[in-house]
Every structure is written in structure tokens, then in C-alpha cells.
Motif scaffolding. Sequence first.
Motif, PDB file in Angstrom:
ATOM      1  N   ASP A 247      13.316 116.857  66.804  1.00 47.62           N
ATOM      2  CA  ASP A 247      14.663 117.133  66.103  1.00 47.62           C
ATOM      3  C   ASP A 247      14.732 116.275  65.155  1.00 47.62           C
ATOM      4  O   ASP A 247      14.357 115.133  65.001  1.00 47.62           O
ATOM      5  CB  ASP A 247      15.821 117.044  67.133  1.00 47.62           C
ATOM      6  CG  ASP A 247      17.001 117.705  66.413  1.00 47.62           C
ATOM      7  OD1 ASP A 247      17.083 119.003  66.234  1.00 47.62           O
ATOM      8  OD2 ASP A 247      17.840 116.818  66.100  1.00 47.62           O
ATOM      9  N   VAL A 248      15.522 116.649  64.139  1.00 47.30           N
ATOM     10  CA  VAL A 248      15.549 115.955  62.701  1.00 47.30           C
ATOM     11  C   VAL A 248      16.520 114.927  62.774  1.00 47.30           C
ATOM     12  O   VAL A 248      16.470 113.902  62.437  1.00 47.30           O
ATOM     13  CB  VAL A 248      16.413 117.170  61.824  1.00 47.30           C
ATOM     14  CG1 VAL A 248      17.913 117.321  62.075  1.00 47.30           C
ATOM     15  CG2 VAL A 248      16.175 116.328  60.343  1.00 47.30           C
ATOM     16  N   SER A 249      17.141 114.825  63.920  1.00 48.26           N
ATOM     17  CA  SER A 249      18.183 113.747  64.333  1.00 48.26           C
ATOM     18  C   SER A 249      17.633 112.408  64.704  1.00 48.26           C
ATOM     19  O   SER A 249      17.568 111.445  64.236  1.00 48.26           O
ATOM     20  CB  SER A 249      19.332 114.023  65.551  1.00 48.26           C
ATOM     21  OG  SER A 249      18.396 114.598  66.543  1.00 48.26           O
ATOM     22  N   SER A 250      16.294 112.595  65.387  1.00 45.94           N
ATOM     23  CA  SER A 250      15.273 111.745  65.799  1.00 45.94           C
ATOM     24  C   SER A 250      14.374 111.244  64.608  1.00 45.94           C
ATOM     25  O   SER A 250      14.147 110.118  64.462  1.00 45.94           O
ATOM     26  CB  SER A 250      14.282 112.146  66.946  1.00 45.94           C
ATOM     27  OG  SER A 250      13.404 111.588  67.249  1.00 45.94           O
ATOM     28  N   MET A 251      14.113 112.233  63.684  1.00 46.89           N
ATOM     29  CA  MET A 251      13.372 112.018  62.440  1.00 46.89           C
ATOM     30  C   MET A 251      14.133 110.875  61.717  1.00 46.89           C
ATOM     31  O   MET A 251      13.607 110.015  60.987  1.00 46.89           O
ATOM     32  CB  MET A 251      13.106 113.075  61.771  1.00 46.89           C
ATOM     33  CG  MET A 251      12.076 113.937  62.302  1.00 46.89           C
ATOM     34  SD  MET A 251      11.851 115.783  61.221  1.00 46.89           S
ATOM     35  CE  MET A 251      11.768 116.808  62.553  1.00 46.89           C
ATOM     36  N   ALA A 445      21.965 118.997  63.289  1.00 49.63           N
ATOM     37  CA  ALA A 445      21.203 118.087  64.117  1.00 49.63           C
ATOM     38  C   ALA A 445      21.859 118.226  65.500  1.00 49.63           C
ATOM     39  O   ALA A 445      23.003 118.368  65.510  1.00 49.63           O
ATOM     40  CB  ALA A 445      21.028 116.581  63.231  1.00 49.63           C
ATOM     41  N   ASP A 446      21.304 117.545  66.329  1.00 45.09           N
ATOM     42  CA  ASP A 446      21.731 117.139  67.720  1.00 45.09           C
ATOM     43  C   ASP A 446      22.602 116.118  67.532  1.00 45.09           C
ATOM     44  O   ASP A 446      22.778 115.343  66.534  1.00 45.09           O
ATOM     45  CB  ASP A 446      20.564 116.712  68.625  1.00 45.09           C
ATOM     46  CG  ASP A 446      19.730 117.935  69.178  1.00 45.09           C
ATOM     47  OD1 ASP A 446      20.150 118.969  69.088  1.00 45.09           O
ATOM     48  OD2 ASP A 446      18.689 117.580  69.602  1.00 45.09           O
ATOM     49  N   GLY A 447      23.483 115.917  68.436  1.00 47.92           N
ATOM     50  CA  GLY A 447      24.227 114.906  68.677  1.00 47.92           C
ATOM     51  C   GLY A 447      23.765 113.289  68.666  1.00 47.92           C
ATOM     52  O   GLY A 447      22.883 113.177  69.397  1.00 47.92           O
ATOM     53  N   PHE A 448      23.751 112.595  67.617  1.00 51.95           N
ATOM     54  CA  PHE A 448      22.918 111.177  67.769  1.00 51.95           C
ATOM     55  C   PHE A 448      23.697 110.285  67.042  1.00 51.95           C
ATOM     56  O   PHE A 448      24.603 110.329  66.248  1.00 51.95           O
ATOM     57  CB  PHE A 448      21.604 111.500  66.950  1.00 51.95           C
ATOM     58  CG  PHE A 448      20.447 111.038  67.548  1.00 51.95           C
ATOM     59  CD1 PHE A 448      19.878 112.044  68.547  1.00 51.95           C
ATOM     60  CD2 PHE A 448      19.850 110.014  67.521  1.00 51.95           C
ATOM     61  CE1 PHE A 448      18.784 111.689  69.294  1.00 51.95           C
ATOM     62  CE2 PHE A 448      18.519 109.755  68.101  1.00 51.95           C
ATOM     63  CZ  PHE A 448      18.034 110.560  69.066  1.00 51.95           C
ATOM     64  N   PHE A 449      23.422 108.995  67.844  1.00 52.41           N
ATOM     65  CA  PHE A 449      24.265 107.784  66.698  1.00 52.41           C
ATOM     66  C   PHE A 449      23.051 106.796  66.342  1.00 52.41           C
ATOM     67  O   PHE A 449      21.909 106.532  66.917  1.00 52.41           O
ATOM     68  CB  PHE A 449      24.839 107.090  67.749  1.00 52.41           C
ATOM     69  CG  PHE A 449      25.643 105.761  67.375  1.00 52.41           C
ATOM     70  CD1 PHE A 449      26.656 105.944  66.508  1.00 52.41           C
ATOM     71  CD2 PHE A 449      24.982 104.680  67.784  1.00 52.41           C
ATOM     72  CE1 PHE A 449      27.112 104.901  65.887  1.00 52.41           C
ATOM     73  CE2 PHE A 449      25.653 103.235  67.084  1.00 52.41           C
ATOM     74  CZ  PHE A 449      26.709 103.338  66.282  1.00 52.41           C
ATOM     75  N   ILE A 450      23.378 106.279  65.257  1.00 51.91           N
ATOM     76  CA  ILE A 450      22.190 105.440  64.665  1.00 51.91           C
ATOM     77  C   ILE A 450      23.004 104.074  64.082  1.00 51.91           C
ATOM     78  O   ILE A 450      23.887 104.237  63.606  1.00 51.91           O
ATOM     79  CB  ILE A 450      21.317 105.937  63.445  1.00 51.91           C
ATOM     80  CG1 ILE A 450      20.699 107.341  63.912  1.00 51.91           C
ATOM     81  CG2 ILE A 450      20.320 104.910  63.145  1.00 51.91           C
ATOM     82  CD1 ILE A 450      20.135 108.023  63.063  1.00 51.91           C
ATOM     83  N   ALA A 451      22.679 103.214  64.263  1.00 47.55           N
ATOM     84  CA  ALA A 451      23.030 101.676  64.002  1.00 47.55           C
ATOM     85  C   ALA A 451      21.916 100.807  63.280  1.00 47.55           C
ATOM     86  O   ALA A 451      20.882 100.615  63.932  1.00 47.55           O
ATOM     87  CB  ALA A 451      24.088 100.890  64.693  1.00 47.55           C
TER      88      ALA A 451
END
Length: 457
Positions: A247-251, A445-451
Motif C-alpha cells: 500500500d502507498v501508506s507503507s511506501m 491510502a490506508d490509515g497510517f501514522f508516521i513520525a
Amino acid sequence: MKTENGVNTRGLVLDMLLELERGGEYGNLLLKNVLDKYDYLDGRDKAFIKRLTEGVLERRIQLDYVLGQFSKTPVNKCKPLIRCLLRMGAYQILFMDNIPDSAACNEAVKLAESRHFHQLKGFVNGVLRSISRGKDTLAWPDREREAVKYFSVMYSMPEWIVRMWLADYGGKVTERMLQALLEPRPVTIRLSQRISAQEKEALLTALEECGAHPVVHPYLDYAYTLGKTEGIASLPGFDKGQFAVQDVSSMLVTECALAGRDSTQFLLDVCAAPGGKAIHAADRLYGSGRVQARDISGYKAGLIQENARRMGLENLEVRIWDATVPDESMKEKADVVLADLPCSGLGVIGRKPDIKYRVTPESLQEVAALQRRILANAAMYVKPGGRLVYSTCTINKAENEEQTAWFASHFPFTLQSLNNGLPEACRNAETEAGMCQLLPGIHAADGFFIACFVRKE
């Protein structure tokens, strides 16, 4: 209903739903295994099995609400097999226009009888035929007076999750998320960045000709959504390692990890299985840097190795390691550490609908404590001036923003802007500050969090 091969498709769905009632493996994995086993079935039969299984899982709360209006016996008091049969029948009556109501009722009765519930076949028949007669006059919760119950029933989401999201995001955004989580999620592939322009053109042409109909994603020019998702492994280019399913969120996690870091020589992924981000990073760093992907079990490590071999990545090493155990040998060795940690998974309910029935408020607290243990170790592996990227596939501030604040206050790291690694459509004041919460229905995208953190020199 039996196929030409004598397979009862509704019987297969019933067996899967019963297995899920017992708390077996996740529905998406169970369904994949069954469809693989019965790969010889006609495409329409497999589509029916998939639609009915996923539909009952996705709409279970709504189905039980409807059943409660027509059954004198509460749904949770029914025998598991009868409960599953009623849900299957109700779903066909309410959501599958191509299935005659009479067929949904009759086949449920036949299954009850064949599974030795002769005495309850009249009950099953009565409830389902009552739903068929009354489906156009169903009474739903009042949206204005019972907002939480309304959202819970209409979008089949546990009330406690609805309440949490309403408090964090408000009614408009919450409803958009709930709607999106019930919509079909496209399969997205990531093209290897090591294939030439000519190879890319030939691959896209071949995918189009075989009916996959690739469409470039609005966020990344190497990401494509597919119109046909059956038999991914048989698609052109898969066995040659020209693309990976991701998924693009992971990319975007990998994009944020490596943005502006051309000198990255060593990237460590502490919880890597099934390996999407580590493999993406190795693809990006091929010829200039190396990646070590770790996970807790031999099975998970094997998944990563299998994918890495197919993609032809010789700069990726796989190691079995429990991320909760500190590894002194890796102290300050990594230019970049990826910490995509175990989480509640609320952001990927659209792909794994049974998550919403398994997770509890108590389990959120437990997973948050686990995340902190792993983050404390991951911090140790980052070189001074190096980067740590923390990510989850959930929508829960306790696992996301609150963890970020805790980490920044306990370790010698500062948040760094994510904007160099994100498409313009995802940038805002929060991403400039170093955090990004992707939301289904709001983002593509899927629900995703990045910090993103940088270790102080």
C-alpha cells in the motif's frame, strides 16, 4: 447451492465464519487459503464466496441489529452455526441484489438441515422471510439523538471506536472514515526502482493486456493500483521481481526515512515482516547502502527472505531477533532505524474487517506499552545525527501522537519535518512538525501514522 464440481459455496462460507467465531486466524488469510484450495472453481463462484464472506464480516454489527428486530431469540444467544446462517442470509437479502431472497432463505434452511439442526430450520426460515418482507421498512437509530449508535449500526463499527474517533476528529471526518472502511480497497503495487524506463513501459503494457489495468497513484509515480487482483503471482513481472504488492501508506514510510539522506549506508528495520518497507529501502539503496530486516520468528523471517529473493535484493540481510530485547552489538550503528511497530491495526480495517471485533480498549493499552519497550531499544541503534522513523497502521492518538510526545521527552531526539518525503496532498502543519496521520476517506491510502526523529549530535 452447489457448483458443477459439487462444492457447496455457502457451506464454505459458513465454515469460514464458524472458524472466525472460534477466534481463528484473520478473515483475509482464511479466505485466501480457501480460495487457493478451491482455485479450480469458476470465477463467479469464487467471487460469490469472497463477497459473502467479506460482507458478513464487514457488516456484522448492522446485520445483528436487523436480526434483532425479527428474531425472538437474541442473536448472541443463538447457536454459533445458526447465528452465522442468519447473518449470511440477511446479508444476501439486504446487500446482494443479484441473489433472490427466496434462494437466500431456502439455501440457509438446507444448510441448517444438512448440519443436523432440523429442529431449527423453521426458525431460520421464519426470521429470514420476515427480513425479506420487512427490509424496506427497517427502523434505524436516530442520527441526531443517537449519533454514536447510528454510526455504529450503519457502518458496523463498535461503539467505543466510534466514540473515540468522534472525540478526536469530529463527526464529518469520522463518517468519511467509516464510509471509506466499508468501500473496496484497491490492490496497490510498487514498481522496482531498478527497472529501466523501457522495462517499465513493457511491464505496464503487459499488465494492461492481461486485464490488470494499472493506474498510477496520485501520490507516487512508481505506485499503481490494479483493476484486477486475482492471481497476483501469475501477473507479468511478478516472478521477475519487477513489482511488489504494497500500500502507498507503507511506501511513504520509506520515502520519509530516506528523504534527503543520500549518504545512508545502513538501515535497520526492527519489526520488518512481511518486509515491504525493508525491501523498498533495499531497492532504493541498492548499490550504495545495505538493509538489515529483523523479526521475532523464523516464519516471519522466511517471509522477508522469500520476498527479497524474488526482488533480487542482495543488499538485504534478514535476522531473527525479538525487538523487545536490546542488542548491544548494534548500538549507534544505524544511519536510519525503521520502527514500524505492532499496533491495534485500526487503520487497515478496510482490508482486515475482523480487527474491529478483536481489538478492545484494554488491548490498546497493552500494545502501547509494548511499543514503548521496542522504541527504547530502537533509540539505542541510531547514530548521532541519524534518523528514527516510527510508524503504525492505526488511528489512535495513544499509539501515535502520545507515543511521539513520550519518545521526544525521554530520549535525545528531535522531531524533523516529513514534508521532503510526502506528496503535497499530505502536507500540513503537523507534517512540518514531524508527524503525519493518514486517514481513510481523507487520504488515498490506508490509515497510517508516521513520525520522524533525528538523534542529537
